[in-house]
Design a protein around this motif. Structure first.
Motif, short mmCIF file in Angstrom:
data_model
loop_
_atom_site.label_atom_id
_atom_site.label_comp_id
_atom_site.label_asym_id
_atom_site.label_seq_id
_atom_site.Cartn_x
_atom_site.Cartn_y
_atom_site.Cartn_z
N TRP A 1 -8.30 -48.51 -43.60
CA TRP A 1 -8.34 -48.17 -42.19
C TRP A 1 -7.32 -48.97 -41.38
O TRP A 1 -6.74 -48.45 -40.42
CB TRP A 1 -9.75 -48.40 -41.64
CG TRP A 1 -10.74 -47.45 -42.21
CD1 TRP A 1 -11.75 -47.74 -43.07
CD2 TRP A 1 -10.79 -46.03 -42.00
NE1 TRP A 1 -12.44 -46.60 -43.41
CE2 TRP A 1 -11.86 -45.54 -42.77
CE3 TRP A 1 -10.04 -45.13 -41.25
CZ2 TRP A 1 -12.21 -44.19 -42.79
CZ3 TRP A 1 -10.38 -43.79 -41.26
CH2 TRP A 1 -11.44 -43.33 -42.02
N ALA B 1 -20.56 -46.82 -31.05
CA ALA B 1 -19.53 -45.95 -30.47
C ALA B 1 -20.04 -45.27 -29.21
O ALA B 1 -19.30 -45.10 -28.24
CB ALA B 1 -19.09 -44.91 -31.49
N ILE C 1 -11.05 -42.66 -29.24
CA ILE C 1 -10.87 -43.54 -30.40
C ILE C 1 -10.97 -45.00 -29.98
O ILE C 1 -11.70 -45.80 -30.60
CB ILE C 1 -9.50 -43.26 -31.06
CG1 ILE C 1 -9.41 -41.81 -31.51
CG2 ILE C 1 -9.27 -44.21 -32.24
CD1 ILE C 1 -8.04 -41.42 -32.04
N SER D 1 -14.57 -45.99 -28.79
CA SER D 1 -15.53 -45.97 -29.90
C SER D 1 -15.40 -47.23 -30.73
O SER D 1 -16.41 -47.85 -31.12
CB SER D 1 -15.29 -44.73 -30.78
OG SER D 1 -15.57 -43.54 -30.08
N VAL D 2 -14.16 -47.64 -31.00
CA VAL D 2 -13.93 -48.86 -31.77
C VAL D 2 -14.34 -50.09 -30.99
O VAL D 2 -14.98 -51.01 -31.53
CB VAL D 2 -12.44 -48.95 -32.20
CG1 VAL D 2 -12.16 -50.30 -32.86
CG2 VAL D 2 -12.10 -47.82 -33.15
N ALA E 1 -14.07 -43.27 -35.96
CA ALA E 1 -14.45 -44.12 -34.83
C ALA E 1 -15.76 -43.66 -34.20
O ALA E 1 -16.63 -44.48 -33.89
CB ALA E 1 -13.33 -44.13 -33.80
#
Length: 632
Positions: free
Chosen positions: A398, A281, A354, A357-358, A275
């Motif tokens: 993923w 990000a 996480i 960032s995504v 991520a």
């Protein structure tokens, strides 16, 4: 003398680890080792709430500034309540209901209220796991079904927000774009003018939205409608998995948590490194962490911080008391509680890296502001993340990894909900339910009943009752009432000093004195203030549509008041059973210092000692303590 040293009848039962029990009642089990308890507690408090609640609350209420109220509530609510509930279970050697019956018979209803709430969670929370299994199965398809518009459930207006950014001219009125997805446009398409490229959150026909609405939920205008058989199979699979994890009690749970409590951290670590290396990000992390101290003036930021602590630490649900009740008497629960509180806090912050960032990557590829893609709850897991992962290289890998992580986080929490309810019922009827085979039958009955009730949530209109139960049955106001009463009972009725003596008897030293004053003053005061804030603001904002509003209000009121009504009902039950002994703790409880004051304040005695328990003396307890292993 030998019988007394061994903790025989003259020692008020069979010793501190087993506790007194009725004749003919099988003994209660214990964790096989310390690791099982720690892993089980980790599974109970680390769940999807750390993933979808804390990061969104942090972003919405001031970024890094949100950590100030969060840490304050963790210090004055989270830590004290976490220790109180865990130590209560370890000391009484009982589940969430009978533990309060032994501490103060008058307030047995507090434990019952927590178990009614846990029953709600058992019924509807597992539907999230069923949805997750559904997505996990579809994640093995290539291309991913929410990455194209050529599926049977897609409408004529289906579109990809990514295509809209790359080719904005194709989405203006009088523009033909049917070649994109090989569809026929409706006759009145030219009159459709609601598409706004600057606010993608308003688009109702995006790929991921149509998969969620038309394939998973398959909503209709019916209140309930027919049950979707594929979702019912996913729900059944989730229940089968949870049943075989809990059917043997801590014997099976203690082995399962070695996998379910550790593997999610490995998967989260893999997702983290992927991520943070995505384009955009950095933008997401900036929005996540940038401190906005002005938001601290908003009382709702403080309420959100308190609710994050309550939900992510499994407060007032009986889970902590249940898991603590299977500890050995001398386990250092104080040290464990402080370490677990830190672990949950770090996990929540880590999960935020996480998530944002995504989301930053999703905003980057769409060319929009992060505010347009940030979401929380099921929308984060079942819409935002699938869309973002679908545009990554090796998207299938993923996506499978993500939904497997969410499943393990969710199944661990649900296992502990089941165990809390099963243990509470077993301890209420030990003579019948501790017999060989009875435990398996009890868990099966719980699973079948909750499964049948859960079918309501996977009908055509199932999302509506799901939202009602989520909004009212698992409402934070119930948890605040329970937490307030728990601290008042321990602090003022049972006696904070007496409970400190009990903890010292178990672990060998007294906890930080600040915790005592939290139980007596700070935690109940904060709980009352937060409860008043929620009552004045939140319930007036529940809207489920004009036609369903009366039904939602009635059902929601019943869900909300049922657990709370247990408290006064059991007060009258205690009054009927034994009006002269409504607040006295059970004589079975071990009191190492029965002649000390129950409660002192500023070195002044508030409540005097009540004398030694029937059939026990301080000398006897000292002899038992000499026989007890000192390792913790």
């Amino acid at each position: 003398m030998d019988e007394e040293k061994a903790g025989g009848p003259s020692a008020a039962g069979v010793g501190p680890d087993e506790g007194p029990r009725e004749e003919g009642t099988p003994p209660r089990g214990k964790w096989a080792n310390n690791k099982e308890f720690l892993l089980a507690m980790t599974g109970g408090i680390i769940g999807v709430g750390n993933f979808w609640l804390f990061p969104f609350s942090c972003y919405r209420h001031g970024g890094a500034a949100f950590l100030i109220p969060y840490f304050l509530f963790l210090l004055f609510i989270g830590g004290p309540l976490f220790l109180l509930e865990t130590a209560l279970g370890q000391y009484t050697n009982e589940g969430a209901v009978t533990a309060w019956r032994k501490i103060c018979p008058m307030f047995e209803g507090v434990g019952m209220a927590s178990q009614v709430t846990t029953f709600y969670l058992n019924t509807y929370f597992i539907v999230v796991l069923a949805w997750n299994i559904f997505y996990l199965i579809y994640s093995f398809k290539s291309p991913l079904p929410w990455s194209t518009c050529d599926n049977s459930w897609n409408s004529e207006l289906c579109h990809s927000p990514l295509n809209m950014i790359d080719n904005p001219h194709q989405f203006y009125p009088n523009t033909s774009w049917s070649f994109l997805d090989n569809i026929s446009l409706p006759d009145d398409f030219e009159s459709i003018s609601y598409i706004n490229l600057t606010d993608l959150s308003q688009l109702d026909n995006t790929l991921e939205e149509e998969f969620w609405r038309n394939r998973v939920l398959r909503m209709s205008d019916k209140l309930l409608g027919k049950v979707h058989w594929d979702l019912a199979l996913c729900l059944l699979l989730a229940w089968v998995i949870c049943y075989f994890c809990t059917w043997k009690g801590i014997k099976s749970i203690g082995k399962v948590v070695y996998f379910t409590a550790t593997v999610p951290y490995l998967l989260l670590l893999i997702l983290f490194f992927r991520a943070v290396t995505l384009p955009g990000a950095g933008q997401g992390l900036y929005y996540y962490l940038f401190p906005d101290l002005r938001r601290l003036a908003d009382p709702f930021a403080w309420e959100a911080a308190a609710m994050c602590v309550m939900y992510t630490y499994a407060m007032s649900q009986g889970v902590l008391t249940t898991l603590g009740s299977y500890n050995k008497y001398n386990r250092n629960c104080y040290r464990d509680c402080m370490a677990l509180c830190c672990l949950s806090c770090v996990t929540s912050i880590f999960a935020g890296f996480i998530v944002f960032s995504v989301l930053g990557f999703l905003a980057h590829v769409q060319g929009v502001d992060l505010n347009d893609v940030v979401t929380a709850g099921p929308s984060l897991i079942f819409k935002a993340f699938p869309l973002a992962l679908s545009v990554l290289p090796v998207s299938t890998f993923w996506t499978v990894l993500f939904f497997l992580t969410v499943f393990l986080l969710g199944v661990d929490s649900h296992i502990m909900f089941m165990e809390s309810l099963a243990t509470a019922i077993t301890d209420m009827f030990p003579r019948h339910l501790r017999r060989p085979g009875a435990r398996e039958v009890l868990v099966l009955v719980i699973a079948v009943v909750c499964f049948l009730l859960g079918l309501t949530f996977i009908t055509e209109g199932g999302i509506i009752p799901f939202q009602i139960v989520d909004g009212f049955g698992a409402n934070g106001s119930i948890l605040l009432v329970i937490s307030c009463l728990e601290t008042v009972i321990i602090g003022w009725v049972y006696g904070a000093d007496r409970f400190y003596d009990n903890i010292e008897d178990m672990i060998g030293y007294r906890p930080n004195p600040v915790i005592k004053y939290c139980w007596m003053f700070i935690t109940p005061l904060i709980s009352v203030l937060l409860l008043l804030l929620r009552l004045l603001t939140q319930f007036s904002s529940f809207e489920y549509g004009y036609q369903l509003e009366p039904v939602a209000s009635i059902v929601g009121a019943l869900l909300l008041t049922t657990p709370l009504m247990c408290i006064p009902v059991f007060i009258f039950v205690a009054l009927w059973r034994n009006p002269q002994n409504m607040t006295s703790p059970s004589s079975d409880l071990r009191q190492a210092r029965p002649h000390k004051p129950v409660l002192t304040l500023c070195k002044r005695v508030i409540f005097k000692a009540q004398g030694p328990a029937v059939g026990t003396t301080a000398e006897t307890h000292e002899k038992i303590m000499m026989e007890e292993p000192s390792g913790v």
